[in-house]
Design an enzyme around this catalytic site. Structure first.
Site, short mmCIF file in Angstrom:
data_model
loop_
_atom_site.label_atom_id
_atom_site.label_comp_id
_atom_site.label_asym_id
_atom_site.label_seq_id
_atom_site.Cartn_x
_atom_site.Cartn_y
_atom_site.Cartn_z
N ASP A 25 0.83 -1.21 0.00
CA ASP A 25 0.00 0.00 0.00
C ASP A 25 0.87 1.26 0.00
OD1 ASP A 25 -2.38 1.39 -0.03
OD2 ASP A 25 -2.66 1.32 2.14
N ASN A 73 -10.92 -2.54 -5.59
CA ASN A 73 -10.14 -1.59 -6.38
C ASN A 73 -10.72 -1.36 -7.78
OD1 ASN A 73 -6.92 -2.67 -4.99
ND2 ASN A 73 -8.20 -0.95 -4.36
C1 IPE Z 1 -5.42 -2.70 -0.18
O1 IPE Z 1 -5.12 -1.37 -0.27
C2 IPE Z 1 -5.38 -3.33 -1.54
C3 IPE Z 1 -4.06 -3.48 -2.15
C4 IPE Z 1 -2.92 -3.14 -1.61
C5 IPE Z 1 -4.06 -4.09 -3.45
P1 IPE Z 1 -6.25 -0.25 -0.44
O2 IPE Z 1 -5.53 1.03 -0.64
O3 IPE Z 1 -7.20 -0.64 -1.50
O4 IPE Z 1 -7.00 -0.28 0.97
P2 IPE Z 1 -7.79 0.87 1.74
O5 IPE Z 1 -8.74 1.47 0.74
O6 IPE Z 1 -6.78 1.87 2.20
O7 IPE Z 1 -8.44 0.19 2.89
C1 IPE Z 2 -1.56 0.24 -3.37
O1 IPE Z 2 -1.35 1.61 -3.38
C2 IPE Z 2 -1.78 -0.33 -4.75
C3 IPE Z 2 -3.17 -0.72 -5.03
C4 IPE Z 2 -4.16 -0.67 -4.21
C5 IPE Z 2 -3.46 -1.16 -6.38
P1 IPE Z 2 -2.56 2.64 -3.37
O2 IPE Z 2 -2.90 2.96 -4.79
O3 IPE Z 2 -3.68 2.17 -2.55
O4 IPE Z 2 -1.85 3.89 -2.70
P2 IPE Z 2 -2.50 4.92 -1.65
O5 IPE Z 2 -3.04 4.10 -0.52
O6 IPE Z 2 -3.55 5.66 -2.38
O7 IPE Z 2 -1.35 5.77 -1.22
MG MG Z 3 -4.12 2.39 -0.56
#
Ligand code: IPE
Ligand code: IPE
Ligand code: MG
Length: 257
Positions: A25, A73
């Site tokens: 993340d 996502n």
């Molecule tokens: C979890 O991260 C999913 C992945 C890392 C693929 P998210 O960014 O989607 O989770 P939330 O929205 O912060 O809970």
């Molecule tokens: C994790 O990074 C990757 C996926 C969920 C695909 P994020 O895209 O959630 O990054 P933040 O949480 O917005 O920083």
């Molecule tokens: Mg995230």
């Protein structure tokens, strides 16, 4: 010494997890901090994936699960979703040689039927090509959700019950585990989440029951070999009790007075 063997103890790691699962993340925040598009963060995140896979292999981690794209996502803005799918395709193509060279088996968990068809074909192809590799498993969670995983298993067990293949009173923990996407993979010993959120975000709800959790503020694109080693060192110092007492599991535990 084969390139596989970095002795964990030379890095102060006293005990190695067999299965490491990572919620990767913070890509978006990493990009935003630099005034860049989120997709640039995902691209840089792919480099962290390569580093992490390589070090896992060298240290002898048997199974590495990476949460790459959640069932939720899909609701992100279309250009981001499309960009992530393109990046995934690129990753599959560029990593193939590396997986073969090292003897790493590739597999996915999640509902891959939701992915674009060309990507499904590439995934299937890579799965088939690497199927007999037996040195390590790289498990990528794609269109994955822990609740969705349980629903999928519940449907399978219900179908088996209706067909008379299992009796209702025989439905137990093993019966559910055997119908999850992770059926033949042991539960994660260590779950790492980058970028500081104190939540599971619908990842492996069942499988994480007794995993050690390690949450770091480091954003995924910045996650380095040293950051990974720090997590493994902390894991080595944890006492896993599985509901027993410290004395029962042979650790220090708090002594009874
Ligand atoms: C979890 O991260 C999913 C992945 C890392 C693929 P998210 O960014 O989607 O989770 P939330 O929205 O912060 O809970
Ligand atoms: C994790 O990074 C990757 C996926 C969920 C695909 P994020 O895209 O959630 O990054 P933040 O949480 O917005 O920083
Ligand atoms: Mg995230």
């Amino acid at each position: 010494m084969s390139e596989r063997n970095i002795d964990p103890s030379t890095h102060g790691i006293t005990k190695m997890p067999r299965h490491v699962a990572i919620i990767m993340d913070g890509n978006g925040r990493w990009a935003r901090q630099r005034g860049w598009l989120r997709l640039k963060g995902h691209q840089e995140g792919a480099r962290a994936v390569k580093r992490t896979l390589e070090l896992s292999y060298k240290l002898g981690v048997r199974h590495l699960t990476l949460f790459a794209f959640s069932a939720q996502n899909w609701s992100r803005p279309k250009p981001e979703v499309q960009g992530l799918m393109a990046l995934l395709g690129e990753y599959l193509r560029t990593e193939q040689a590396e997986l073969m060279r090292r003897g790493i088996r590739f597999r996915t968990i999640g509902d891959v039927t939701k992915l674009p068809e060309n990507l499904q074909r590439e995934i299937l192809d890579l799965q088939q090509r690497t199927a007999s590799n037996d040195r390590m498993d790289l498990i990528v969670a794609l269109s994955y959700g822990g609740r969705e995983d349980l629903v999928h298993a519940a449907r399978a067990v219900a179908a088996d019950a209706i067909a008379g293949r299992i009796k209702v009173e025989d439905i137990d923990i093993e019966a559910i585990s055997a119908r999850l996407y992770t059926a033949d993979i042991p539960d994660p010993d260590l779950m790492i989440r980058t970028s500081g959120e104190m939540r599971i975000s619908n990842f492996m709800l069942w499988q994480l029951a007794y995993s050690e959790l390690y949450i770091t503020e480091v954003l995924w694109p910045d996650f380095s070999e040293d950051d990974y080693i720090d997590a493994l060192r902390v894991f080595g110092g944890r006492e896993r009790r599985f509901g027993l007492t410290g004395e029962q599991v042979g650790g220090g535990g708090e002594r009874e007075r």
